[in-house]
Design a protein around this motif. Structure first.
Motif, PDB file in Angstrom:
ATOM      1  N   ILE A 187      -4.748  39.580  57.823  1.00 50.93           N
ATOM      2  CA  ILE A 187      -4.854  39.627  56.370  1.00 50.93           C
ATOM      3  C   ILE A 187      -6.301  39.615  55.875  1.00 50.93           C
ATOM      4  N   LEU A 188      -7.076  38.592  56.269  1.00 50.66           N
ATOM      5  CA  LEU A 188      -8.408  38.446  55.686  1.00 50.66           C
ATOM      6  C   LEU A 188      -9.356  39.582  56.080  1.00 50.66           C
ATOM      7  N   LEU A 189      -9.390  39.944  57.352  1.00 46.35           N
ATOM      8  CA  LEU A 189     -10.273  41.038  57.775  1.00 46.35           C
ATOM      9  C   LEU A 189      -9.902  42.356  57.086  1.00 46.35           C
ATOM     10  N   PRO A 190      -8.625  42.734  57.075  1.00 45.59           N
ATOM     11  CA  PRO A 190      -8.271  43.977  56.360  1.00 45.59           C
ATOM     12  C   PRO A 190      -8.623  43.935  54.871  1.00 45.59           C
ATOM     13  N   ILE A 191      -8.470  42.790  54.225  1.00 46.75           N
ATOM     14  CA  ILE A 191      -8.857  42.677  52.815  1.00 46.75           C
ATOM     15  C   ILE A 191     -10.352  42.909  52.648  1.00 46.75           C
ATOM     16  N   SER A 192     -11.143  42.349  53.546  1.00 43.31           N
ATOM     17  CA  SER A 192     -12.601  42.499  53.442  1.00 43.31           C
ATOM     18  C   SER A 192     -13.013  43.958  53.574  1.00 43.31           C
ATOM     19  N   ALA A 205     -14.102  36.487  50.288  1.00 41.61           N
ATOM     20  CA  ALA A 205     -12.968  37.275  50.771  1.00 41.61           C
ATOM     21  C   ALA A 205     -11.693  36.439  50.733  1.00 41.61           C
ATOM     22  N   GLY A 206     -11.846  35.144  51.011  1.00 41.37           N
ATOM     23  CA  GLY A 206     -10.700  34.240  50.999  1.00 41.37           C
ATOM     24  C   GLY A 206     -10.078  34.080  49.625  1.00 41.37           C
ATOM     25  N   ILE A 207     -10.878  34.227  48.576  1.00 38.14           N
ATOM     26  CA  ILE A 207     -10.333  34.154  47.214  1.00 38.14           C
ATOM     27  C   ILE A 207      -9.295  35.260  47.013  1.00 38.14           C
ATOM     28  N   PHE A 208      -9.621  36.475  47.460  1.00 41.19           N
ATOM     29  CA  PHE A 208      -8.689  37.590  47.295  1.00 41.19           C
ATOM     30  C   PHE A 208      -7.418  37.369  48.109  1.00 41.19           C
ATOM     31  N   ARG A 209      -7.557  36.743  49.260  1.00 41.70           N
ATOM     32  CA  ARG A 209      -6.368  36.448  50.075  1.00 41.70           C
ATOM     33  C   ARG A 209      -5.458  35.451  49.362  1.00 41.70           C
ATOM     34  N   ALA A 239       2.411  30.451  40.684  1.00 42.99           N
ATOM     35  CA  ALA A 239       3.393  29.438  41.055  1.00 42.99           C
ATOM     36  C   ALA A 239       2.885  28.573  42.200  1.00 42.99           C
ATOM     37  N   SER A 240       1.844  29.034  42.883  1.00 39.98           N
ATOM     38  CA  SER A 240       1.259  28.287  43.993  1.00 39.98           C
ATOM     39  C   SER A 240       0.019  27.545  43.519  1.00 39.98           C
ATOM     40  N   SER A 241      -0.095  26.274  43.887  1.00 45.47           N
ATOM     41  CA  SER A 241      -1.292  25.510  43.537  1.00 45.47           C
ATOM     42  C   SER A 241      -2.538  26.144  44.141  1.00 45.47           C
ATOM     43  N   HIS A 242      -2.411  26.669  45.367  1.00 50.14           N
ATOM     44  CA  HIS A 242      -3.542  27.320  46.015  1.00 50.14           C
ATOM     45  C   HIS A 242      -3.914  28.612  45.286  1.00 50.14           C
ATOM     46  N   GLY A 243      -2.896  29.371  44.872  1.00 53.42           N
ATOM     47  CA  GLY A 243      -3.168  30.606  44.135  1.00 53.42           C
ATOM     48  C   GLY A 243      -3.867  30.329  42.820  1.00 53.42           C
ATOM     49  N   LYS A 244      -3.390  29.335  42.090  1.00 50.78           N
ATOM     50  CA  LYS A 244      -3.974  28.985  40.798  1.00 50.78           C
ATOM     51  C   LYS A 244      -5.413  28.509  40.966  1.00 50.78           C
ATOM     52  N   ALA A 245      -5.660  27.701  42.011  1.00 48.28           N
ATOM     53  CA  ALA A 245      -7.013  27.201  42.264  1.00 48.28           C
ATOM     54  C   ALA A 245      -7.987  28.352  42.510  1.00 48.28           C
ATOM     55  N   ILE A 298      -5.180  46.311  47.412  1.00 50.69           N
ATOM     56  CA  ILE A 298      -4.841  45.628  48.669  1.00 50.69           C
ATOM     57  C   ILE A 298      -3.394  45.932  49.041  1.00 50.69           C
ATOM     58  N   ASP A 299      -2.499  45.850  48.042  1.00 54.03           N
ATOM     59  CA  ASP A 299      -1.087  46.145  48.302  1.00 54.03           C
ATOM     60  C   ASP A 299      -0.908  47.584  48.772  1.00 54.03           C
ATOM     61  N   ALA A 300      -1.637  48.515  48.117  1.00 49.74           N
ATOM     62  CA  ALA A 300      -1.519  49.933  48.465  1.00 49.74           C
ATOM     63  C   ALA A 300      -1.986  50.198  49.893  1.00 49.74           C
ATOM     64  N   ALA A 301      -2.895  49.356  50.377  1.00 46.44           N
ATOM     65  CA  ALA A 301      -3.393  49.511  51.751  1.00 46.44           C
ATOM     66  C   ALA A 301      -2.402  48.952  52.772  1.00 46.44           C
ATOM     67  N   GLY A 302      -1.298  48.376  52.281  1.00 44.30           N
ATOM     68  CA  GLY A 302      -0.267  47.866  53.189  1.00 44.30           C
ATOM     69  C   GLY A 302      -0.629  46.559  53.862  1.00 44.30           C
ATOM     70  N   ILE A 303      -1.541  45.818  53.270  1.00 38.41           N
ATOM     71  CA  ILE A 303      -1.967  44.545  53.864  1.00 38.41           C
ATOM     72  C   ILE A 303      -0.960  43.466  53.483  1.00 38.41           C
ATOM     73  N   PRO A 304      -0.382  42.774  54.454  1.00 40.71           N
ATOM     74  CA  PRO A 304       0.608  41.745  54.120  1.00 40.71           C
ATOM     75  C   PRO A 304      -0.006  40.621  53.298  1.00 40.71           C
ATOM     76  N   VAL A 305       0.853  39.943  52.541  1.00 45.61           N
ATOM     77  CA  VAL A 305       0.391  38.812  51.732  1.00 45.61           C
ATOM     78  C   VAL A 305       0.336  37.551  52.578  1.00 45.61           C
ATOM     79  N   ASP A 306       1.313  37.414  53.482  1.00 44.53           N
ATOM     80  CA  ASP A 306       1.329  36.214  54.310  1.00 44.53           C
ATOM     81  C   ASP A 306       2.124  36.476  55.575  1.00 44.53           C
ATOM     82  N   ILE A 307       2.352  35.414  56.344  1.00 48.55           N
ATOM     83  CA  ILE A 307       3.018  35.537  57.639  1.00 48.55           C
ATOM     84  C   ILE A 307       4.344  34.778  57.626  1.00 48.55           C
TER      85      ILE A 307
END
Length: 547
Positions: free
Chosen positions: A343-348, A437-441, A448-454, A527-536
Motif C-alpha cells: 500500500i504505502l510504496l505504491p501510493i508514494s 506518504a503515510g497521511i495518504f494511506r 468513521a476511523s479515529s486514525h483517518g480523522k487524525a 490512488i483508487d484508480a491505480a488499483g492500490i488496496p486500502v487495507d489488508i
C-alpha cells in the motif's frame, strides 16, 4: 498482375472479416461487479511465523490460544451489531457476505460507516453498548455508579429503565469458556511470567477487574509467545468513547528486532521532558519500565480485525499502569511490512514527488510507527485543572485527538533522537517524507476511523502552514523546515487541549480540520484508480501455522 492480385486478396480478406463479424458479433464488455469491487479494496495477506524454536508444549499451548482468541469474534459481533447469523441469513450475494465478515456488520468502516446491505439504516453511534432509543440526555441524567465503566453494557430492564450489566455477566457463557482455555494454556506455558499473566487474565475476564493482569503483562520480558485478549479499545463507542470492545492478538516475538529496539526504552523519560509545551503540561512522570518489542502477528480477532488492521500496539490503556510502570509498545512487523509493500510504496509512486520518492523506506515507516506507540504512553493522562482524566473530559473526541497526538508527537520524538545521535546513519528526511506518504494511506480509512480523522486534521494543518507543496505533475514535496515547525506547533496544540480537558476546542479542531477537501479527494481517487488496496485482510489460523 501483382496489383490486381493484391486487390482480389484484399477484397477476399474484407469479405471474410465481415462474415466473421456476423458469425461472432462483438462481445459486450463485462460490467464490473460493485459487490466484488467493495471486497477488492482489501488485499490478502497470510499471517504466519517461524515457530521452530518453540517447544512441543508451547505449540500445544498455541492451539488452545487460537480457540480462546477466536471467541472474541463472537463477543465483538454482539457488541458492534447484534445477531450475526440473522444478518448473514439475509445476505445472498457472496461478495456482500464476505464484506460483512470483514466489517463485522453491514456498515463499511472505510466509507464513514455507510450501510451496504439493503434495508439497513445508519450505524448507531453507541452500537449495541447502549439501547438504540437512548438519548445522551437520558444517559447523563441517569444515576448509576457503573454506567461509565468501560466494562458494562447498558440495557433496558423489564420496566424500560436503564440498567448496567457487567461484561462478565452479559457474555457469561463465552467468558467462562475463554477463562477455562486460558487456565488450560497456562499449564503449558514455558515462561513463568506468561503463565502468571494467563491465569490472572482468566480471573480478570471473570470479574472485569483488569489491573492485576495488566501489571503482570507489563512484567513479561522473556516470553516467546504473547497474547492480548479482552475488552481493550474504545473506538467502537462513538457515542461517549467509553465502552471497550473485545479483541485478541496472538503474537510470536522477533528476538533479533526486539534486541534492536530495547536500546530506545531508556530515553522515554527524557523525551517526556522535551515535549514542546509548558512545564505544567508535562508534570506527570510516566513509568519508565517500558518495553519496546517486535513481533509477528499470527492471529487477529474482534475489534483489531475489523476494517483497517492494527500494525502496532501500545498497552495497557489503564492510566494507573502508565504512571507506575509505563506501557509496552509492540510492533507487528509482518503486518507492518505487508502494508508498506502493498500500500504505502505504491501510493508514494502516485503522490510523492519523484525527487523525494527514494526517502520512503520501511525502516522510516517502522520507526514512525514505533514512536507513534511510544507517544501514546507519554503526554498527559489527567487534566491539569481538575476536570478528571483526559478521556472522560473530551468524551467522544478523545480517540481522534489521542491518535493525532501519537502520530505527531511520535515524529517529534524521532526528530529529537536524531538530534541526540541515537538513530545512527538514518536520514531524518526519510522519516518526514514517509510520514507524509503515510497521511495518504491512513486518511483513506475515512472519518468513521479515529486514525483517518487524525490524518485529515494533520493534512489540513500542514496545508495551512505550507509544510508541503503540490507541483504541476500532481505530486507532493515536503518543505523540511516548515514541516518540522508545523509538527512542533500541532504537537503543542493537541497536548494543551488534552491538558486543559477542553472539549469545545477538541470538537472544533475535529470539525474544522477533520475533513477531506476536493483537492485531496481527487488525489485519493487517483490512488483508487491505480488499483492500490486500502487495507489488508488476513488468511490466518492453525492451518497456516502448520500446527
Amino acid at each position: 498482375m501483382i496489383k490486381k492480385a493484391f486487390h482480389v486478396l484484399f477484397l477476399g480478406t474484407v469479405i471474410l472479416a465481415l462474415i466473421s463479424c456476423e458469425q461472432n458479433p462483438p462481445q459486450e464488455t463485462e460490467k464490473p461487479d460493485p459487490k466484488k469491487e467493495m471486497v477488492d479494496i482489501y488485499t490478502d495477506f497470510i499471517l504466519t511465523s517461524d515457530i521452530a524454536h518453540l517447544s512441543g508444549n508451547e505449540k500445544e499451548m498455541l492451539r488452545i490460544l487460537f480457540k480462546a482468541a477466536d471467541m472474541m469474534n463472537g463477543i465483538y459481533w454482539k457488541q458492534t451489531y447484534g445477531d450475526k447469523e440473522l444478518l448473514m441469513s439475509n445476505i445472498s450475494d457472496p461478495y456482500e457476505k464476505k464484506f460483512a465478515e470483514i466489517n463485522y456488520g453491514p456498515w463499511d468502516r472505510l466509507d464513514d460507516n455507510a450501510p451496504f446491505v439493503e434495508g439497513v439504516g445508519p450505524k448507531p453511534a453507541g452500537v449495541q453498548f447502549y439501547p438504540e432509543d437512548m438519548t445522551k440526555e437520558e444517559f447523563e441524567a441517569w444515576k448509576d455508579d457503573d454506567k461509565l465503566s468501560q466494562y458494562t453494557m447498558i440495557v433496558r430492564d423489564d420496566n424500560g429503565a436503564l440498567q448496567s450489566v457487567w461484561y462478565h455477566e452479559y457474555f457469561k457463557e463465552e467468558i467462562e469458556k475463554v477463562a477455562a482455555l486460558l487456565k488450560e494454556a497456562a499449564q503449558l506455558a514455558a515462561d513463568d511470567g506468561f503463565k502468571n499473566y494467563l491465569n490472572l487474565r482468566a480471573e480478570a475476564l471473570l470479574t472485569d477487574d483488569y489491573l492485576a493482569s495488566d501489571m503482570a503483562w507489563m512484567d513479561m520480558r522473556d516470553n516467546n509467545v504473547d497474547l492480548v485478549i479482552g475488552p481493550i479499545e474504545n473506538y467502537e463507542d462513538a457515542l461517549f468513547g467509553t465502552k471497550a470492545a473485545h479483541e485478541a492478538f496472538i503474537l510470536i516475538k522477533d528476538l533479533e528486532w526486539t534486541k534492536k529496539l530495547a536500546h530506545f526504552a531508556q530515553f522515554l523519560p527524557v523525551l517526556q521532558e522535551q515535549m514542546p509545551v509548558e512545564d505544567k503540561y508535562k508534570q506527570e512522570k510516566p513509568g519508565s519500565d517500558a518495553d519496546l518489542g517486535a513481533y509477528d502477528a499470527i492471529f487477529y480477532a474482534g475489534d483489531c480485525n475489523a476494517g483497517s488492521k492494527t500494525i502496532a500496539i501500545n498497552l495497557p490503556n489503564d492510566e494507573r499502569v502508565h504512571l507506575e510502570k509505563g506501557s509496552r509498545r509492540l510492533q507487528l512487523k509482518n503486518s507492518m511490512k505487508a502494508k508498506f509493500d502493498k500500500i504505502l510504496l505504491p501510493i508514494s509512486e502516485v503522490l510523492i514527488s519523484q525527487e523525494q520518492r527514494s526517502h520512503v523506506t520501511f525502516d522510516a515507516f517502522f520507526a514512525n510507527t514505533m514512536f507513534h506507540e511510544v507517544a501514546h504512553g507519554l503526554g498527559i493522562k489527567n487534566t491539569i485543572n481538575g476536570k478528571g482524566d483526559v478521556r472522560s473530559a473530551i468524551k467522544e473526541q478523545y480517540s481522534a485527538l489521542e491518535e493525532g497526538k501519537a502520530d505527531i508527537l511520535g515524529l517529534y520524538m524521532v526528530t529529537k533522537l536524531h538530534e541526540m545521535g541515537e538513530l545512527g546513519e538514518a536520514d531524518l528526511m526519510d522519516n518526514y517524507v514517509t510520514f507524509m506518504a503515510g497521511i495518504f494511506r491512513s486518511v483513506r480509512f475515512g472519518a468513521a476511523s479515529s486514525h483517518g480523522k487524525a490524518n485529515m486534521i494533520r493534512f489540513n494543518y500542514f496545508l495551512e502552514k505550507g509544510a508541503f507543496t503540490k507541483n504541476e505533475a500532481g505530486t507532493y514535496a515536503i518543505d523540511m523546515e516548515k514541516m518540522q515547525e508545523a509538527s512542533r506547533d500541532l504537537t503543542a496544540l493537541i497536548l494543551q487541549i488534552q491538558g486543559e480537558g477542553d472539549y469545545d476546542a477538541a470538537a472544533n479542531l475535529v470539525k474544522e480540520k477533520g475533513l477531506i477537501n476536493a483537492d485531496l479527494q481527487a488525489d485519493l481517487d487517483r490512488i483508487d484508480a491505480a488499483g492500490i488496496p486500502v487495507d489488508i485482510i488476513f488468511k490466518q489460523g492453525i492451518s497456516y501455522m502448520g500446527l
